[in-house]
Design an enzyme around this catalytic site. Structure first.
Site, PDB file in Angstrom:
ATOM      1  N   SER A  22      28.452 132.512  23.187  1.00 35.61           N
ATOM      2  CA  SER A  22      29.658 133.199  23.669  1.00 35.61           C
ATOM      3  C   SER A  22      29.515 133.847  25.042  1.00 35.61           C
ATOM      4  CB  SER A  22      30.105 134.256  22.656  1.00 35.61           C
ATOM      5  OG  SER A  22      30.716 133.639  21.539  1.00 35.61           O
ATOM      6  N   LYS A  25      32.147 132.878  27.472  1.00 41.76           N
ATOM      7  CA  LYS A  25      33.469 133.503  27.598  1.00 41.76           C
ATOM      8  C   LYS A  25      33.628 134.294  28.891  1.00 41.76           C
ATOM      9  CE  LYS A  25      34.501 133.729  22.624  1.00 41.76           C
ATOM     10  NZ  LYS A  25      33.270 133.313  21.945  1.00 41.76           N
ATOM     11  N   SER A  77      34.801 138.914  21.125  1.00 42.38           N
ATOM     12  CA  SER A  77      34.257 137.558  21.265  1.00 42.38           C
ATOM     13  C   SER A  77      35.004 136.567  20.377  1.00 42.38           C
ATOM     14  CB  SER A  77      32.756 137.545  20.943  1.00 42.38           C
ATOM     15  OG  SER A  77      32.131 136.432  21.532  1.00 42.38           O
ATOM     16  N   LYS A 187      28.257 141.317  27.610  1.00 47.43           N
ATOM     17  CA  LYS A 187      28.751 140.256  26.732  1.00 47.43           C
ATOM     18  C   LYS A 187      27.596 139.762  25.884  1.00 47.43           C
ATOM     19  CE  LYS A 187      31.822 137.576  25.026  1.00 47.43           C
ATOM     20  NZ  LYS A 187      31.099 137.808  23.756  1.00 47.43           N
TER      21      LYS A 187
END
Length: 219
Positions: A22, A25, A77, A187
């Site tokens: 992820s 992203k 997420s 993140k």
């Protein structure tokens, strides 16, 4: 990596390609924001956006603003939100092509993206590549503002249901901030093929911003 100079302060296996889950992203968010869309425009969740084999957060047919979609994407997420963005911004194939072009522009030498969410283990980059991506992401005020939120409640435009989105970055609530360090952008990502991954920019008590990237952790 020192944010101001771009110099690497410490590296270990930083140039070895690895699945990034992820962390992808961050690129999805930048591609969307580069198009300068109306963030208050409402978008709808459709069946085609649901990731196969993974649970969904939002009801099919639910409607959110792009701003709320960005919160779900970066704070929680949410994989489905990434797919919605790709669909409404040119379609999945065209959107992924934009992600790869953006990676080249940033200077990510070994990055490759196959999907907008990171569920595809073909999404790969080196730790050095990810540091460059995060450094680029710091230039987006909306990304900065969004990723430091620990929790946000989004009200569905169709159902009226409150969706509580909690950050996947546990460091936001840690003693780290109490020591004079401030998380600027963060993140996380995890996938069987990727392990546990983290990309984070932190400001120290002297005001320096430093980027840390860890890929493939066992925990």
């Amino acid at each position: 990596m020192d944010v101001t100079s771009g110099a690497f302060l410490y590296k270990k296996d930083a140039d070895r390609p690895h699945a990034i889950a992820s962390l992808s992203k961050l690129m999805t968010a930048m591609v969307v924001l580069d198009e300068q869309p109306n963030m208050e425009e409402v978008v709808e969740f459709k069946a085609e956006d649901e990731p196969a084999g993974f649970k969904t957060t939002f009801l099919r047919g639910e409607k959110l603003t792009r701003q709320e979609l960005l919160q779900a994407l970066l704070i929680g997420s949410d994989n489905e939100s990434a797919n919605v963005f790709a669909r409404v911004h040119g379609g999945r194939e065209a959107f992924v092509a934009k992600m790869n072009r953006k990676a080249v522009e940033i200077g990510m030498r070994q990055a490759f993206f196959a999907d907008p969410s990171g569920l595809d283990p073909q999404n790969r980059a080196t730790a050095a590549d990810v540091a460059l991506a995060l450094r680029a992401a710091l230039a987006y005020p909306l990304i900065r503002e969004t990723t430091v939120e620990r929790t946000v409640v989004i009200t569905g435009g169709v159902s009226g249901r409150p969706y509580t989105i909690k950050s996947t970055n546990l460091l936001l609530g840690s003693a780290l901030n109490a020591g004079g360090y401030q998380i600027q952008v963060g993140k996380t990502g995890s996938l069987d093929e990727a392990g546990f991954c983290l990309a984070q920019a932190t400001k120290d008590p002297q005001g320096h911003e430093v980027i840390t990237v860890v890929l493939g952790s066992e925990t």
